[in-house]
Design a protein around this motif. Structure first.
Motif, PDB file in Angstrom:
ATOM      1  N   UNK A   1      23.082  21.102   9.398  1.00  0.00           N
ATOM      2  CA  UNK A   1      21.693  20.432   9.371  1.00  0.00           C
ATOM      3  C   UNK A   1      21.677  19.163  10.338  1.00  0.00           C
ATOM      4  N   UNK A   2      20.468  19.132  10.630  1.00  0.00           N
ATOM      5  CA  UNK A   2      20.173  17.889  11.541  1.00  0.00           C
ATOM      6  C   UNK A   2      19.631  16.741  10.506  1.00  0.00           C
ATOM      7  N   UNK A   3      20.448  15.699  10.378  1.00  0.00           N
ATOM      8  CA  UNK A   3      20.188  14.470   9.797  1.00  0.00           C
ATOM      9  C   UNK A   3      19.279  13.629  10.295  1.00  0.00           C
ATOM     10  N   UNK A   4      17.839  13.942  10.295  1.00  0.00           N
ATOM     11  CA  UNK A   4      16.628  13.288  11.128  1.00  0.00           C
ATOM     12  C   UNK A   4      16.218  12.071  10.584  1.00  0.00           C
ATOM     13  N   UNK A   5      16.292  11.990   8.992  1.00  0.00           N
ATOM     14  CA  UNK A   5      16.061  10.873   8.425  1.00  0.00           C
ATOM     15  C   UNK A   5      17.061  10.653   7.126  1.00  0.00           C
ATOM     16  N   UNK A   6      17.619   9.579   6.784  1.00  0.00           N
ATOM     17  CA  UNK A   6      18.858   9.373   6.077  1.00  0.00           C
ATOM     18  C   UNK A   6      18.638   8.113   5.251  1.00  0.00           C
ATOM     19  N   UNK A   7      18.190   8.191   4.050  1.00  0.00           N
ATOM     20  CA  UNK A   7      18.159   7.139   3.131  1.00  0.00           C
ATOM     21  C   UNK A   7      17.318   6.042   3.460  1.00  0.00           C
TER      22      UNK A   7
ATOM     23  N   UNK B   1       0.668  -1.207  -0.071  1.00  0.00           N
ATOM     24  CA  UNK B   1       0.115  -0.054  -0.192  1.00  0.00           C
ATOM     25  C   UNK B   1       0.920   1.141  -0.193  1.00  0.00           C
ATOM     26  N   UNK B   2       1.856   1.252   0.692  1.00  0.00           N
ATOM     27  CA  UNK B   2       2.860   2.309   1.007  1.00  0.00           C
ATOM     28  C   UNK B   2       4.453   2.004   0.544  1.00  0.00           C
ATOM     29  N   UNK B   3       4.952   2.665  -0.200  1.00  0.00           N
ATOM     30  CA  UNK B   3       6.507   2.245  -0.579  1.00  0.00           C
ATOM     31  C   UNK B   3       7.266   3.475  -0.214  1.00  0.00           C
ATOM     32  N   UNK B   4       8.328   3.582   0.790  1.00  0.00           N
ATOM     33  CA  UNK B   4       9.271   4.684   0.993  1.00  0.00           C
ATOM     34  C   UNK B   4      10.508   4.307   0.362  1.00  0.00           C
ATOM     35  N   UNK B   5      10.977   5.180  -0.366  1.00  0.00           N
ATOM     36  CA  UNK B   5      12.409   4.860  -1.118  1.00  0.00           C
ATOM     37  C   UNK B   5      13.218   5.915  -1.091  1.00  0.00           C
ATOM     38  N   UNK B   6      14.486   5.606  -0.454  1.00  0.00           N
ATOM     39  CA  UNK B   6      15.472   6.718  -0.140  1.00  0.00           C
ATOM     40  C   UNK B   6      15.039   8.100   0.355  1.00  0.00           C
ATOM     41  N   UNK B   7      14.300   8.028   1.296  1.00  0.00           N
ATOM     42  CA  UNK B   7      13.745   9.198   2.117  1.00  0.00           C
ATOM     43  C   UNK B   7      14.627   9.722   2.799  1.00  0.00           C
ATOM     44  N   UNK B   8      14.509  11.020   2.729  1.00  0.00           N
ATOM     45  CA  UNK B   8      15.586  12.022   3.322  1.00  0.00           C
ATOM     46  C   UNK B   8      14.964  13.196   3.977  1.00  0.00           C
ATOM     47  N   UNK B   9      15.231  13.296   5.247  1.00  0.00           N
ATOM     48  CA  UNK B   9      14.652  14.601   5.882  1.00  0.00           C
ATOM     49  C   UNK B   9      16.036  15.337   6.714  1.00  0.00           C
ATOM     50  N   UNK B  10      16.116  16.455   6.250  1.00  0.00           N
ATOM     51  CA  UNK B  10      17.053  17.447   7.149  1.00  0.00           C
ATOM     52  C   UNK B  10      16.453  18.819   7.548  1.00  0.00           C
ATOM     53  N   UNK B  11      16.839  18.990   8.742  1.00  0.00           N
ATOM     54  CA  UNK B  11      16.178  20.300   9.405  1.00  0.00           C
ATOM     55  C   UNK B  11      17.536  21.178   9.541  1.00  0.00           C
TER      56      UNK B  11
END
Length: 674
Positions: A367-373, A343-353
Motif C-alpha cells: 500500500x501507498x501511505x498517502x496520509x498517516x495519522x 469548524x472542521x476537526x480532523x483526527x487520526x486521519x489515514x488514507x492508504x492506496x
C-alpha cells in the motif's frame, strides 16, 4: 564579450483576421557566461522571443524583421538545414513542460544520446557514455538506472534534469531556459537552479532565463529584460531593476509579488485590466490603459527606449523612481480568529492506496501511505495553509474532507458531526454542500462543452433547492462577486484567460454557499499580477461571507500572505503546525526550515543571502517510507533515535506544535524575518 545579439526582432503570426506581431522591435545583447532574465505577463512575447532565436516557431509564425547574430551569422536568414546544425549544438532549449517534450516511448538514455550522435557523429556506445556523463553532471540520482527508464517512471524534478542533460549534451554556448522550474516544489526548484548556475560557470555558457517567478529572477540573474505586449519596456542589471526601476509596469509587477516576509493579512497591489489585443491597432503606449501615471501624451504617442544610465534603459514618458509605496494593512477581522470555534476537526486521519499488480513481485497487500495519522482543525473564518512537497498528501487530505476519496481510518468532524459516520441521506448531502473544492487546473475541471452560466448553475440544479429564477439570480450574483461581467455566463471556458477561468472555478465552488472551501494550488499557474487579483479576491470573499479556507500550495510566499495558521506536511505526516507568523519567523522543524531556505524571495539581497542550508535529495517512496521519523533520510540533525522512534507532536508554545526529536531552538530564524 557579446555572444548573442538580437537587433529589432519582429515575429509575426498569420491569423485569419490579420497578422499578429507578437514580438515587436526587441533588442537584447547577451555576453558569454551571463544570465539574462526575461519577465512579463503571459502573452508578452517572452517564449516567442526564445523560440524565434531557435527558429522553432509554429507553422503560422515567422521572423518578419530584425537580426539574430550568433557566431558571425544572422540566424534569421539561415535555411532550415543550416539551423539544424545550430539547434541543440550551439544553442539549446529547455522547454517549459518536460513531460510533453520528452518522447514517452523512448528510453531516457536514447533521447539524450540522440543529439550527440546527430551533431558529433558519435557511435551509439560513445553517445551512451556521454549521456551517462551529462546525467552525472546534472546530479541525477542513480544515473546508470535512469538510462533505461522511460519518462513516466521519473518525478517532475528528475524529468527536468533529463531536459537539462539533453540541452547540455553538446555543451552549447547559449542555453534558453523557458520556465524551467514553474511546476516544481521549492526544494527541487532550488536544486535545478543550483545545477544551472554551476554549469553556466563551468562551461562559460550564456543563459536566457524566461520566467514569471520574480524570486527566481532576483536570486539567479545578472540582468533583466521586462517585456510588455511584445515590446521591451525596461532593461537593467538585476539589482538596479529591483531597487530603482523606472517603468510603471516593472514597478507594478514587482509590487504584485507576495513575499515570504510579508505581513499576514496585507493586500497585494494588483494591475487592473488585461494586456492589449495585439491583433488590433494600438495607438500610444501599450501600457497606458492600465497605468496610473498615464497622460494624454501616453495615449496618443508611443515612447521610445531611452538610456537612463549605464545599461539601464526604459520606454516611458513619466518614469517612476523605485519601488511602489504599498500601504500594508492588517484587517481587524483577521486578528480575532483565535477566539472562534473549530469548524472542521480532523483526527487520526489515514488514507492508504493499494498498489495494483503488487502480486507480480510476489508481495501482496502493498500500500501507498498517502496520509498517516494526521490531526488538525480549521476555525470559522480562518485560512489554514497546507504546505509541503509534491506527494506529501496535501491534495489527498483535501479530497478526503470533501468526500471525493474514502477515508481508510480516522474521523472528519465538520460542524459538530462526524461526516464519515453518516449514512447517505439528506443530512450527509447537506453537510457535503458546506465543503467545496477549488481545483488546481480550472481548465481541466470545467466542462468544455458547457457555458459558464450552466457550469455555475449545475450544483444548484442538482440540489433542487431554488427555482429557475432564483438560480439565474444566484449565477448573476456570483459572477459579480468574482469580478466577471454578466455576459460571461454565455461564454465557454476556452474563451477565458487563466485568471478568468480561476474566477469561474471560485464562483462554482461558492454556488451552494459553503462554509469551507479547499483551494488546491489556486494560483500556481498564474502570472504574478493575476495571482494578486485572485488572492485579494479570496480574502475579500472570506471577509464578506465568513468563509474558511484550506489553502493547499507549494508556494510558501502565497501561503504566508493569506494563511492564519500553517500545517507543514512531509510524506503523509504533519511535522509542524502553528500560527503563520510564528512558523515563518521561527520554524522549529528542520524540514520547515529547509523549505523556507529554498524559497527565492523577490528581493535581490535577501534572496541571495538565503542560498544554502537547503533540503537535498528526493522524496522517499510513500510505499516504503523510512522507519521512525520519515524525514530522517534528508535531515541534517538526524541521529539513531530518529530511525528507531517516531517523534510525536509536542506543543512548544501556544498553538505551535512540532514532531521532532531535536527541534530547532526558537532563536534560530530565517534571515528574511530578522
Amino acid at each position: 564579450m557579446t555572444i548573442l545579439s538580437i537587433k529589432n526582432l519582429r515575429t509575426s503570426f498569420a491569423m485569419r483576421a490579420a497578422d499578429v506581431v507578437a514580438v515587436d522591435g526587441v533588442s537584447i545583447d547577451i555576453a558569454a557566461g551571463e544570465c539574462v532574465g526575461i519577465v512579463g505577463e503571459s502573452g508578452c512575447g517572452k517564449t516567442t522571443t526564445g523560440l524565434s532565436i531557435m527558429r522553432l516557431l509554429p507553422k503560422n509564425g515567422h521572423v518578419s524583421g530584425g537580426q539574430i547574430f550568433f557566431d558571425g551569422k544572422d540566424l534569421a536568414t539561415l535555411s532550415e538545414k543550416e539551423m539544424r546544425s545550430v539547434r541543440g549544438n550551439s544553442i539549446a532549449l529547455i522547454p517549459q513542460d518536460p513531460m510533453t517534450s520528452l518522447n514517452p516511448v523512448m528510453r531516457i538514455g536514447d533521447q539524450i544520446a540522440e543529439g550527440y550522435i546527430i551533431h558529433r557523429g558519435a557511435s551509439k556506445e560513445e553517445a551512451r557514455q556521454r549521456a551517462l556523463e551529462v546525467l552525472r553532471m546534472v546530479e541525477m540520482p542513480m544515473p546508470e538506472e535512469r538510462l533505461n527508464q522511460f519518462p513516466h517512471e521519473l518525478s517532475g524534478g528528475l524529468r527536468q534534469r533529463v531536459m537539462i542533460a539533453m540541452a547540455l549534451v553538446c555543451e552549447p554556448k547559449v542555453l534558453i531556459a523557458d520556465e524551467p522550474t514553474t511546476a516544481l516544489d521549492v526544494t527541487i526548484q532550488a536544486q535545478i537552479l543550483d545545477i544551472l548556475d554551476g554549469l553556466r560557470e563551468k562551461l562559460n555558457m550564456a543563459v536566457i532565463l524566461i520566467t514569471h517567478d520574480m524570486g527566481v529572477i532576483a536570486s539567479r540573474t545578472d540582468r533583466v529584460v521586462v517585456m510588455y505586449a511584445g515590446k521591451v519596456v525596461e532593461e537593467a542589471d538585476t539589482k538596479t531593476l529591483f531597487t530603482r526601476m523606472n517603468h510603471p509596469y516593472t514597478q507594478a509587477l514587482l509590487a504584485s509579488v507576495p513575499k515570504i516576509d510579508n505581513i499576514t493579512g496585507g493586500r497585494l497591489l494588483s494591475i487592473p485590466g488585461l494586456p492589449p489585443d495585439l491583433s488590433k491597432e494600438i495607438v500610444g503606449c501599450r501600457f497606458a490603459p492600465r497605468c496610473t501615471y498615464a497622460t494624454d501624451q501616453c495615449r496618443t504617442s508611443e515612447p521610445e527606449v531611452v538610456d537612463a544610465s549605464q545599461g539601464h534603459r526604459f520606454a516611458c514618458f513619466n518614469p517612476t523612481n523605485g519601488p511602489a509605496a504599498v500601504d500594508v494593512q492588517i484587517n481587524q477581522a483577521r486578528k480575532a480568529i483565535d477566539a472562534t470555534k473549530p469548524l472542521l476537526t480532523v483526527s487520526n486521519l489515514v488514507k492508504e492506496f493499494p498498489i495494483r499488480g503488487a502480486s507480480i513481485f510476489r508481495r501482496t497487500g502493498l500500500k501507498v501511505s498517502a496520509v498517516a495519522d494526521v490531526n488538525f482543525e480549521v476555525r470559522e473564518g480562518e485560512t489554514f495553509g497546507l504546505v509541503g512537497e509534491s506527494g506529501c498528501g496535501k491534495t489527498t487530505i483535501g479530497r478526503l474532507i470533501t468526500g471525493l476519496e474514502e477515508v481508510t481510518s480516522g474521523d472528519i468532524n465538520f460542524a459538530g458531526t462526524n461526516v464519515d459516520g453518516l449514512k447517505k441521506g439528506a443530512r450527509r448531502r447537506a453537510l457535503a454542500r458546506n465543503r467545496q473544492m477549488m481545483f488546481q487546473d480550472p481548465y481541466a475541471s470545467l466542462d468544455p462543452r458547457k457555458r459558464v452560466g450552466d457550469i455555475i448553475r449545475e450544483p444548484l440544479e442538482i440540489q433542487k433547492t431554488l427555482s429557475k429564477t432564483e438560480m439565474d439570480e444566484r449565477v448573476d450574483q456570483l459572477l459579480r462577486e468574482v469580478g466577471l461581467p454578466l455576459a460571461a455566463a454565455e461564454r465557454y471556458p476556452h474563451e477565458f484567460s487563466g485568471g478568468q477561468r480561476q474566477r469561474v472555478g471560485l464562483a462554482r465552488s461558492l454556488a451552494l454557499e459553503p462554509k469551507l472551501v479547499i483551494a488546491d494550488e489556486p494560483v500556481s499557474a498564474l502570472d504574478v499580477s493575476i495571482q494578486a487579483q485572485i488572492l485579494n479576491l479570496m480574502q475579500d470573499l472570506q471577509e464578506a461571507r465568513g468563509l474558511s479556507y484550506i489553502l493547499i500550495s507549494h508556494d510558501l510566499a502565497v501561503v504566508r500572505y493569506i494563511a492564519h495558521r500553517i500545517g507543514v506536511m512531509y510524506l503523509g505526516k504533519l511535522v509542524e503546525v502553528g500560527p503563520a507568523e510564528e512558523v515563518f519567523s521561527a520554524p522549529r522543524h528542520h524540514y520547515t526550515q529547509g523549505l523556507l531556505n529554498a524559497v527565492p524571495n523577490a528581493d535581490v539581497e535577501g534572496s541571495r543571502e538565503r542560498r544554502g542550508g537547503q533540503i537535498q535529495g528526493e522524496l522517499p517512496s510513500a510505499a516504503n517510507p523510512p522507519s521512525g521519523c520519515r524525514f530522517r533520510t534528508r535531515c541534517p540533525a538526524a541521529a539513531d533515535i530518529c530511525a528507531n522512534e517516531e517523534p510525536t507532536m509536542q506543543e512548544i508554545s501556544n498553538g505551535h506544535t512540532v514532531a521532532c526529536h531535536f527541534p530547532i531552538e526558537a532563536a534560530v530564524t530565517i534571515r528574511s524575518a530578522q
